[in-house]
Structure formats: structure tokens, C-alpha cells
Design a protein around this motif. Structure first.
Motif, mmCIF file in Angstrom:
data_model
loop_
_atom_site.group_PDB
_atom_site.id
_atom_site.type_symbol
_atom_site.label_atom_id
_atom_site.label_comp_id
_atom_site.label_asym_id
_atom_site.label_seq_id
_atom_site.Cartn_x
_atom_site.Cartn_y
_atom_site.Cartn_z
ATOM 1 N N ASP A 76 19.949 4.209 1.598
ATOM 2 C CA ASP A 76 19.411 3.105 0.811
ATOM 3 C C ASP A 76 20.522 2.092 0.593
ATOM 4 N N ALA A 77 20.166 0.812 0.655
ATOM 5 C CA ALA A 77 21.169 -0.242 0.481
ATOM 6 C C ALA A 77 21.738 -0.259 -0.928
ATOM 7 N N GLY A 78 20.963 0.179 -1.906
ATOM 8 C CA GLY A 78 21.432 0.281 -3.292
ATOM 9 C C GLY A 78 21.432 1.725 -3.723
ATOM 10 N N VAL A 79 20.756 1.994 -4.836
ATOM 11 C CA VAL A 79 20.558 3.372 -5.270
ATOM 12 C C VAL A 79 19.080 3.698 -5.102
ATOM 13 N N ILE A 80 18.784 4.976 -4.886
ATOM 14 C CA ILE A 80 17.401 5.342 -4.618
ATOM 15 C C ILE A 80 16.523 5.068 -5.847
ATOM 16 N N LEU A 81 15.276 4.760 -5.560
ATOM 17 C CA LEU A 81 14.244 4.550 -6.593
ATOM 18 C C LEU A 81 14.553 3.381 -7.523
ATOM 19 N N ASN A 82 15.306 2.395 -7.012
ATOM 20 C CA ASN A 82 15.593 1.221 -7.828
ATOM 21 C C ASN A 82 15.024 -0.050 -7.207
ATOM 22 N N GLY A 83 14.247 0.111 -6.125
ATOM 23 C CA GLY A 83 13.631 -1.044 -5.499
ATOM 24 C C GLY A 83 12.229 -1.257 -6.034
ATOM 25 N N THR A 84 11.294 -1.542 -5.133
ATOM 26 C CA THR A 84 9.922 -1.819 -5.546
ATOM 27 C C THR A 84 9.294 -0.635 -6.271
ATOM 28 N N ALA A 103 6.678 0.883 7.585
ATOM 29 C CA ALA A 103 5.649 0.910 6.540
ATOM 30 C C ALA A 103 5.937 -0.254 5.610
ATOM 31 N N THR A 104 5.043 -1.214 5.559
ATOM 32 C CA THR A 104 5.290 -2.417 4.763
ATOM 33 C C THR A 104 3.970 -3.114 4.458
ATOM 34 N N GLY A 105 4.017 -4.079 3.537
ATOM 35 C CA GLY A 105 2.855 -4.910 3.244
ATOM 36 C C GLY A 105 1.806 -4.240 2.387
ATOM 37 N N GLU A 117 11.421 2.862 9.016
ATOM 38 C CA GLU A 117 11.804 1.715 8.186
ATOM 39 C C GLU A 117 10.931 1.729 6.935
ATOM 40 N N ALA A 118 11.498 2.211 5.856
ATOM 41 C CA ALA A 118 10.793 2.249 4.568
ATOM 42 C C ALA A 118 11.526 1.362 3.573
ATOM 43 N N SER A 119 12.044 0.255 4.063
ATOM 44 C CA SER A 119 12.949 -0.619 3.303
ATOM 45 C C SER A 119 12.240 -1.824 2.697
ATOM 46 N N HIS A 120 10.944 -1.675 2.419
ATOM 47 C CA HIS A 120 10.131 -2.760 1.859
ATOM 48 C C HIS A 120 9.900 -3.823 2.928
ATOM 49 N N PHE A 121 10.891 -4.667 3.215
ATOM 50 C CA PHE A 121 10.787 -5.578 4.347
ATOM 51 C C PHE A 121 11.552 -4.958 5.505
ATOM 52 N N GLU A 140 17.237 -8.343 -1.612
ATOM 53 C CA GLU A 140 15.960 -8.050 -0.981
ATOM 54 C C GLU A 140 15.909 -8.778 0.344
ATOM 55 N N GLY A 141 15.424 -8.088 1.406
ATOM 56 C CA GLY A 141 15.336 -8.672 2.729
ATOM 57 C C GLY A 141 14.156 -9.607 2.875
#
Length: 510
Positions: free
Chosen positions: A62-70, A358-360, A233-237, A496-497
Motif C-alpha cells: 500500500d502506498a500509505g498505511v492499510i485501511l486508510n484510503g477509501t 477492481a475500480t469504479g 490492482e486494488a488501488s482505487h484508481f 490519490e491517483g
């Protein structure tokens, strides 16, 4: 007269407070795995859990810490009632595909319930009815048509003139037997179980590309590689496009949330208004006390009025209809919507056999995130998924997608040109602490933020994704791109990408 309620100074989601999250190392070397997963939210962690149970070697970053995105900024409704959608889906996709969509959502709910029982997870799960309500004559016909769609699809529902929520309404559509939970309490256990099964998890590790040799590899910003058979790719974008042209096929919207203690008791259920500005309401527990979570005010990222005004609008709504005792938290979230409102889940493009996306999910990531993890796990395990064709990213429906494709990308072009032609020469010396402005420095459009300690932070406002000009988000203290939704901190770091590189910092001393 009662004192006006103030917003918390800094945004913080209710979900992350009072939870002891494990910390994970940064990836410091190249490694190998069967499956590399990028993104530590509901899709990534659930997929890691499902795959690791099958003795698949998983590495998640994860680019940051887990469970801190969307996932950490959600409303956390587990529901198949995704706004007024089923009448529209029947018209665009037909009854059979629409029924598949509903069944996929309900299977996700069943998976969450079963997993809670199997792992004995305490995550505040409770069955609730989901309700769309309206106080506008314009939407009554839409709710009536949606109820007909429910009947056609054998969805248990009820159209009524009155519900228990004490907010003005003329009609409401109820979907029975839905649920809510605390997603981070749930996913924390899944992450722990994944590690017990041998999964590796790394934080503060940014993926920037995919390269192919004998096997695909995830390339990190530091140049390390995760060589694997498959990539999720589960990175939101999607950080890797694979010629799927995702920036042209989705748009980003922001919404805002408050958690409050109210004078009125929550009546049970989960609610969302049919009309805009949206008002979504549910309850939660904090230290044994009931709190209300109120979400709404969506708009395209980087566009519209000052974002702090959206928080204020929610505050005014809550004060008028519920009575506020205390404002506990405020936060915002970003959602991606596809051209036809169905998520993209599957191979990133037809030419890619080993990279999945997985996105959108629009606003409905809890159920769709589980759906995505299950579909991708099935595809990697070479099992048949009844939902894979429905969600495949390679689809392109002419109606309504083609019209939305043109409209969405015309909007991008408008903001690209507008930003380049804009003239601004604001005086940064006039800034107060915690304010920002856009000005010209050495001929360059420059964003300047003055922090609480009166220190200036200046960045080139040209988004590093495709060159649009970012705008200041006062509510979150970020620079947001109005074209494709990239977001940057006030120091320029990517939050955020789809952007991968930070904004260029500007030296004000020169």
C-alpha cells in the motif's frame, strides 16, 4: 439562542479512531510471490485472505498505511440498494444481467456474515433495512418505477408514504434485510488471518508501473520489484492502465461526512435521499453511545465551491432536523464512477492475461469490494465466476456509455484549457495562517499554502498525470485535479491517483 456548532479543525474519519492497527514494514528489496496485490483496502485485504486460504503466496503493498484510503472513509453500508438503479439497469443491460448484479451484492453480504461467524469478529454488524426517501414530487415517479423493478427482480421491498426517520419526506422505498458494520474492525481480522496464512504486507510502498519479463512484476517508486504470476490492482484508481484507458472511462467525485451526537434518537435503518444534494444517514456506536453518520454533498473532484462549505451544509442539515449535541468527526471520501455505473472488475484489458483490476464502485464499495475480491480470486484460481462477464472492464455499452464518454472527456478538456488560460497574480503576503492561493511565480502558475506556523509551501499546480491545473481544497488542505481526480498534499505528495509523481515544489527564495 444556542451556540453554533463548530466543525473539528482537522478531518479524521470515525472508523480509524480507537482501533489498534498493526504496522507493517516498507518493502526494502525485490521479492517473489504468486500474486502481488496493490492496495490495502477492502478488495486487496479480502483477496489476500481468500487466496492465502488456498496456500497461494501473496504479497500486498500500500502506498500509505492499510485501511486508510477509501475503505477507511466509507459509510459502511452493506446493501444492494445502490440509489435508484435497478429500473435503469434493466433498461440498459436487461433483466438477467440486472438480476446478476443484485445477487452478487447479496452474496457479498452473506460472505461478510459467514466470515464474521467463522472468525468470531466483533465488528458491530447489524441487520438493517435500507431506505431511499424523497420529499420531492419529481422523484416519486422514479421510486414507483424502481419498486416495479424490485418486483420484476424478486427483490423484497416496500413502497411507503412514511418511515421513522424524522426528516421531511413524501415517499420512501425500502429494501429489506440489508446490513451495516464497522469495516475496519472486520478487515483488521482478515489482514491478521492472511498473515497467519503466510501473506506478506508492506506499507508506505508505492507501485508505479508493471513490467514484463518471463513473469509480470510490480515496480515500486524505489525501484524494487515484486515478481509474480498475477497482479491485482486494488488501488482505487489503477496505477497501471494496460491500455484500458481508465482515465477516459471514469470520473471522480468527492462526498463529505460528519459523525455527531444528536438530540434525537436514531430510529433504525439506513437512509439515503433520492434528490440532491444527497443526504445519507446511518447510526454507529462510540464508547457505548449512539452516533449519527451523515454523508452527502457530492461534486466532481477539484470543481465547485470551497469544500468547507459542503461540511457546513451537512452541519446545517443536522442542526435543523436532528439537533446537534456534539460534532465528533468530519471526513471526506472520493468515489470513482464508470460510464455505465457498473464497476470494472477483471483483466485490466483484453490483451492482459495476468493483471487484474477492481475500480469504479461509485459509493458502494463495501458490497462491490467483496464482489471484486471473490471474482478476482476465482479468475486467478481458474474457477468459474457467474459474475465475471457482467463486470468485465472490456465491455463498452453504446447506451449510455458513448454519450457519457463524450461528455466526461469534454469536461476534462474544458478544465485543461481553463486552467492554462487563467490569469492570477495574487499576493501571497496577504495570506493568513491555514490559507492558500494560486499566483504566478517566475511565470509559472503556483499554489501557495501558509501553514499554522506561518511557513509557506509552494508547488507547481500542473498535475503530473496529464497536465491539468489543480485547485485548492480548503476542507482537506489538498491540491485536487478537476480532470481525473488526482489529489496532492500541500507539500505536493501524491495522496490519490492516477498521478504517480508529486507536484514540483517551488522555491520562493529565488
Amino acid at each position: 439562542m444556542a451556540e453554533p456548532k463548530e466543525l473539528p479543525q482537522f478531518p479524521e474519519p470515525y472508523w480509524r479512531d480507537n482501533i489498534d492497527f498493526p504496522s507493517f514494514p516498507k518493502l526494502e528489496e525485490s521479492i517473489k510471490a504468486d500474486v502481488g496485490i496493490v492496495g490495502g483496502g477492502i478488495v486487496g485485504i479480502t483477496a489476500a485472505y481468500l487466496l492465502s486460504k488456498q496456500n497461494v503466496k501473496v504479497a500486498l503493498i500500500d502506498a500509505g498505511v492499510i485501511l486508510n484510503g477509501t475503505t477507511g472513509h466509507t459509510t459502511a453500508k452493506i446493501t444492494a440498494q445502490h440509489d435508484i438503479i435497478y429500473d435503469e439497469f434493466i433498461k440498459h443491460f436487461g433483466e438477467d444481467k440486472t438480476k446478476l448484479y443484485f445477487h452478487a451484492q447479496m452474496e457479498a453480504k452473506a460472505f461478510i456474515e459467514k466470515t464474521i461467524q467463522e472468525l468470531n469478529i466483533d465488528c458491530d454488524f447489524s441487520e438493517q433495512d435500507a431506505v431511499i426517501y424523497t420529499n420531492s414530487d419529481e422523484y416519486i415517479t422514479q421510486l414507483e418505477n424502481e419498486k416495479k423493478a424490485y418486483d420484476q427482480l424478486d427483490i423484497e421491498g416496500e413502497l411507503t408514504d412514511s418511515v421513522s426517520l424524522q426528516v421531511p419526506h413524501k415517499k420512501a422505498l425500502i429494501m429489506k434485510n440489508q446490513a451495516q458494520f464497522h469495516p475496519l474492525k472486520f478487515l483488521k481480522v482478515l489482514a491478521e488471518e492472511s498473515m497467519k496464512n503466510g501473506a506478506l504486507i508492506f506499507e508506505n510502498t508505492t507501485a508505479i508501473d508493471v513490467e514484463y519479463n518471463k513473469h509480470p512484476a510490480i515496480i515500486t517508486r524505489e525501484g524494487h520489484r515484486i515478481v509474480c504470476r498475477y497482479i491485482i490492482e486494488a488501488s482505487h484508481f489503477p496505477f497501471y492502465d494496460g491500455q484500458g484507458f481508465y482515465p477516459t472511462r471514469m470520473y471522480a467525485e468527492r462526498a463529505y461526512a460528519l459523525a455527531i451526537k444528536a438530540k434525537k434518537k436514531f430510529p433504525g435503518g439506513m437512509y439515503i435521499s433520492a434528490e440532491t444534494p444527497t443526504r445519507s444517514l446511518r447510526s454507529a456506536m462510540l464508547d457505548g453511545e449512539e452516533v449519527w453518520i451523515i454523508v452527502g454533498e457530492k461534486h466532481k473532484t477539484g470543481q465547485g465551491k470551497s469544500t468547507i462549505e459542503h461540511y457546513q451544509a451537512l452541519l446545517d442539515f443536522a442542526e435543523e432536523h436532528l439537533g446537534i449535541e456534539e460534532v465528533l468527526y468530519r471526513w471526506s471520501t472520493q468515489d470513482l464512477t464508470t460510464l455505465d455505473k457498473l464497476p470494472y472488475i477483471g483483466r485490466v484489458s483484453e490483451a492482459e492475461e495476468a493483471v487484474f483490476v477492481a475500480t469504479g464502485f461509485r459509493k458502494w464499495g463495501m458490497s462491490n469490494g467483496i464482489v471484486a475480491a471473490k471474482i478476482l480470486t476465482d479468475l486467478i484460481s481458474e474457477k468459474n465466476s457467474p459474475y465475471a462477464d457482467l463486470y468485465t472492464p472490456s465491455r463498452f455499452q453504446a447506451d449510455p456509455s458513448l454519450r457519457k464518454f463524450v461528455r466526461t472527456n469534454a469536461d476534462v478538456a474544458k478544465h485543461l484549457i481553463k486552467g492554462k488560460l487563467e490569469f492570477t497574480d495574487n499576493n501571497i503576503k496577504a495570506l493568513s495562517a491555514d490559507e492558500a492561493t494560486v499566483t504566478r511565480i517566475n511565470g509559472k502558475r503556483t499554489g501557495v499554502y501558509k501553514d499554522k506556523e506561518d511557513k509557506y509551501h509552494a508547488v507547481d499546480t500542473t498535475c503530473t498525470h496529464m497536465g491539468c491545473e489543480v485547485e485548492w481544497n480548503s476542507g482537506e488542505r489538498t491540491w485536487d485535479c478537476p480532470c481525473h481526480g488526482s489529489r496532492f498534499s500541500y507539500t505536493g505528495e501524491v495522496m490519490e491517483g492516477p498521478a504517480k509523481r508529486p507536484l514540483e515544489q517551488v522555491d520562493l527564495e529565488k
